[in-house]
Design a protein around this motif. Sequence first.
Motif: not given
Length: 583
Positions: A231-233, A452-457
Motif C-alpha cells: 500500500l503506497g502512500l 494512489s488508489t483513492f486518487e484514481e477513483r
Amino acid sequence: MKKYKKIVRLIPLDQRRFKFIYIFSLLLIFCLFGRLVKLQVFNASDLQRKARLIQSSKTNSLKKRRSIVDRNNRLIAYDKPLYKLWAHPKHFNFPGDSINKVRSIEEVIEKLSPILDINDEILLGKFNNKMSGIKVLDEIPEEKAEKIKNLQISGLDLFKYSQRYYPQGELYSNLVGFVNDENKGSAGLELHLENQIKVFNKINFIKRGGDGTPLPDNSAPSDFIYDYKTLGLTIDSKLQKASFNALSKQVSKWKAKKGFAIVMDVTNGRILSLVTVPSYDPNKFWQYDSELFRGWYSQDLFEPGSTFKPINLALALEEKVIQKDGLVEDVGKINVGGWTLYNWDKKGNGYIDYPKVLQVSSNVAMIKIMQNLDPPIYWDWLKKLGINKNLETDLFESTAGQLKRKDLFVNQSIEPAVTSFGKGFSISPLKLVQLHAALANGGFEVTPHVTSTFEERVNKNSKKQFFSQEVSKTVLEWMESVVDEGSGSGAKIEGYRIAGKTGTSQKALNGSYTSKKVCSFVATLPVNDPKYAVLVVVDEPSKSYAYGSTVAVPVAREIIESLIVIEKIPPNIKDHGMIVKKP
C-alpha cells in the motif's frame, strides 16, 4: 553294473488333516474377502481422505497484511517474521549422541542462553519440571532462530509466524494506526483501509508422489504466486519527520494540548506530510490512552477564525459586491443586531484596502465587506463549499462541519456578521486545508488523500470549481502581503513568494467563549505557481501571548524550509531581483 530306480510309495493323506487344511483355507479366503469389502466399500471415503493428506501438501502465505510504504518506498509498516521456541525435554538429544541418550535441561540451556541472551536461571524457570510442550520464548528474530536451528538439538521446535511491525515508531502512528493481537486493524489506515491492506491468499494444494516429488495437475502458475503488493502512500518520510519535530518542539514550548500540521499538493490533494502531537508508539499501543488513537484532524471541529477571512473575500469578489481596488472603513467596533463586535485589539485602522484587511486581521472590516452580500446567497455559498458535509477521503471517517440553519442565518444579522471573521460555524482542520487548496489552484475542489488508489477513483469524477482563476489569483496576492508585511511575517523566506493567513480563535464551551485558544496558520507557496498548502493548528497553548503569529507561524516556517529542500523548489529570482555572485 545296472542302475536301479528307487520306487517311493505315496502314503494317502489323512482325511482329517485334509479337511482341516481345506476349511482353514476357506476361512482365510473369506476373511481376506471381507477385509477387502470393508476397505473398498465401507472405509473408502475415509481412506481417500487420508491418502490425499499424504499425497498432497497445503500451502498458505505466512504474510497476512501488505506492507505500507511512503512515496519513496520507505517502509512504514510490514509483517515481520518471528519465531516461538517450544521444548520437549524427554526428547533432548545432541548431534552425534546415541539414539537412546537424553540430554538434561541444563545442558540444553547452556547452549541456548548465549543465543537468546537470557540468564540460565530465567530459562530454567520456564520448564517447571515439565517434560513436553513447554513454550520457552516468543518473538524470536530470524537471525537468532537460525542459530538455534544450527544447533540441531532434538526436542527443540521453532514455530514461525508474522507480527506487524512499525519501524518508524510514533512518526506515523496517528495516520497509519496499528493492528491488535488478532492482527486486525484497530486504528488509522490499518482499520479504515483494512480490505486494501489485508492479504486474501487462497489455500493451494500440491499433489506429491510417494517420495515427495510434486506430481503434474491442473494448477496454473499464478496459483502459487503470493501477494507481494504494497500500500503506497503519498507521504514523504523526510518531510514527515521534519514536520513532526517542528510541531513537537512548539507544542512542548507552549505547553499546548495538541497540535496538527499538514502539507498538501493543491493541484491534486496528495498529502505529503500529516502529523499530530502527542503521538504514540504503535508497536506498544497498549501502553497509551485510547484517546490518542483518534484522527482528530478530520473528526474534531473548530472555529477557523481569521484563517477563513480569505475564503470570505473570495466569495465577495465572486459575487462582485466588492472591487479589487476598493476601501473599507474600520473604526475598531461595530454594532450588529444589538451586539457590539470588536477587532481583536479593539483598535481601529481607518480606511484600509483589502490586503490591509488581511494584514491587520480586521474583524470590523470583514463584517462590513460581507454585509454587502445578501445572507441567503452567503449561506448558499457556505453550503456549496461543503461546510456542513462530510469530507470524502481515504483517511479516518470525517465529521461534518456545523453550520446554522438557513432561516437562523438569514433572519439573525449577528450570524453572517460573526461568520465573516470565521466564527459561528465549525469545520475540521482537514476541511480548512481543502478550502485553501481550492483558493490556491484556481478555484477547483480537490480531495485530501494519502493513497494512489483513492486518487484514481476520485479523478474519474469531474471537479467542482468554486472560484474563478482571477479571484483566486487576487486573494492569493492579498494573502502574500500578510507574509510580506503582516502577522505572517515570521514565515517569510527570502527569494520565495509565500501567501498566508494567521488565525487565533477562542474555544466555546456550552455556548459561551472561554479563555482557551486555537492558534493556526495557513500558507500557500509559491504564489507565482501555487503548488503546496501548509496548515498548522495548535490547540490550547497555555502560555501568555499565544497567537497564530507566535505559536503556529514558526512551525510552518520550519516545515516550508524543509519542503523547499525536499521538493527542490527554485527561488523566484525575477520578482525578487536576486543576484548570485560567483565565488
